[in-house]
Design a protein around this motif. Structure first.
Motif, short mmCIF file in Angstrom:
data_model
loop_
_atom_site.label_atom_id
_atom_site.label_comp_id
_atom_site.label_asym_id
_atom_site.label_seq_id
_atom_site.Cartn_x
_atom_site.Cartn_y
_atom_site.Cartn_z
N GLN A 151 0.82 -1.20 0.00
CA GLN A 151 0.00 0.00 0.00
C GLN A 151 0.86 1.26 0.00
O GLN A 151 0.48 2.27 -0.59
CB GLN A 151 -0.90 0.04 1.23
CG GLN A 151 -2.00 -0.98 1.25
CD GLN A 151 -2.80 -0.92 2.54
OE1 GLN A 151 -2.36 -0.36 3.55
NE2 GLN A 151 -3.99 -1.50 2.52
N CYS A 152 2.00 1.22 0.68
CA CYS A 152 2.80 2.42 0.91
C CYS A 152 4.00 2.56 -0.02
O CYS A 152 4.37 3.67 -0.38
CB CYS A 152 3.32 2.43 2.35
SG CYS A 152 2.03 2.43 3.61
N PHE A 153 4.61 1.46 -0.38
CA PHE A 153 5.86 1.47 -1.14
C PHE A 153 5.59 0.97 -2.55
O PHE A 153 5.08 -0.14 -2.73
CB PHE A 153 6.90 0.58 -0.43
CG PHE A 153 8.19 0.41 -1.17
CD1 PHE A 153 9.06 1.47 -1.34
CD2 PHE A 153 8.54 -0.81 -1.69
CE1 PHE A 153 10.26 1.31 -2.01
CE2 PHE A 153 9.74 -1.00 -2.37
CZ PHE A 153 10.60 0.08 -2.53
N GLY A 154 5.96 1.76 -3.54
CA GLY A 154 5.66 1.40 -4.92
C GLY A 154 6.67 0.48 -5.58
O GLY A 154 6.48 0.08 -6.72
N GLY A 155 7.73 0.13 -4.87
CA GLY A 155 8.77 -0.70 -5.47
C GLY A 155 8.58 -2.18 -5.19
O GLY A 155 7.53 -2.64 -4.75
N GLU A 156 9.64 -2.92 -5.45
CA GLU A 156 9.62 -4.37 -5.28
C GLU A 156 9.93 -4.73 -3.83
O GLU A 156 10.82 -4.15 -3.20
CB GLU A 156 10.67 -5.01 -6.19
CG GLU A 156 10.68 -6.50 -6.16
CD GLU A 156 11.76 -7.09 -7.07
OE1 GLU A 156 12.04 -8.29 -6.91
OE2 GLU A 156 12.32 -6.37 -7.92
N LEU A 157 9.21 -5.70 -3.32
CA LEU A 157 9.38 -6.16 -1.94
C LEU A 157 9.97 -7.56 -1.92
O LEU A 157 9.57 -8.43 -2.69
CB LEU A 157 8.04 -6.20 -1.21
CG LEU A 157 7.32 -4.88 -1.01
CD1 LEU A 157 5.92 -5.13 -0.46
CD2 LEU A 157 8.11 -3.97 -0.08
#
Length: 192
Positions: A151-157
């Motif tokens: 929800q918060c971070f638009g990158g790869e997890l």
């Protein structure tokens, strides 16, 4: 009491028991799949390693070990442990004495929740241009952490569980499942 009334009462009791057993089975079965099974991702290089708060169960040193192994040169350690107690010498050590060549930032999230940790990570990622992060937490927290960080971070997890055993009793697992279900519901409402 008439015979039909006794049959209706018995049918209602049996139906109620079946519903309770079915609900408990879904609660436990889905909880096992979501929170007991490890949902760790394959490790790969990232821009930063984010160690979520929770308990001093080896997570801080595991995050630092991943950095020493070359997975990232920045480690963010959530530090919601305020006010400090004598038992928090670990935080003083990991926050005050970084390994050579590794940047360690200990940050107090606001709010002091997974959502707060995701928000502060997203802000730093935007400032520093991070596109991939490794998130370290409990095995049973990974599904909820992934949901919130997406929800918060638009990158790869890349999510990794702390390497440890969980010798929980059935009632403690039930509480853990309920807590994680509630946390996911809360995250669905609050968003980032």
């Amino acid at each position: 009491m008439s015979r039909s009334h006794r049959i209706n009462t018995r049918t209602a009791v049996v139906a109620g028991l079946v519903a309770v057993l079915a609900g408990a089975s879904v609660f436990g079965g889905l909880g096992f799949r979501l929170f007991t099974v490890d949902h760790s991702d394959t490790l790969r290089k990232a821009d930063a390693i984010v160690v979520l708060g929770g308990e001093h169960d080896g997570r801080e040193d595991y995050g630092l070990a991943l950095a020493r192994a070359g997975y990232a040169d920045t480690v963010l350690i959530s530090d919601p442990y305020w006010p400090r107690t004598p038992e928090d010498a670990l935080m003083d050590r990991v926050c005050g004495d970084p390994p050579p060549g590794i940047e360690v930032r200990c940050l107090r999230p606001a709010p002091s929740t997974t959502r707060g940790e995701a928000m502060i990570t997203a802000r730093l990622a935007a400032e520093r241009g991070w596109s991939r992060i490794i998130v370290v937490s409990w095995r049973f927290h990974l599904v909820r952490a992934r949901y919130i960080f997406r929800q918060c971070f638009g990158g790869e997890l890349v999510l990794r569980s702390v390497p440890r055993a969980y010798d929980f009793s059935p009632p403690l697992w039930a509480f853990t499942y309920a807590y994680q279900y509630a946390g996911i519901a809360k995250a669905a409402v609050l968003r980032c």
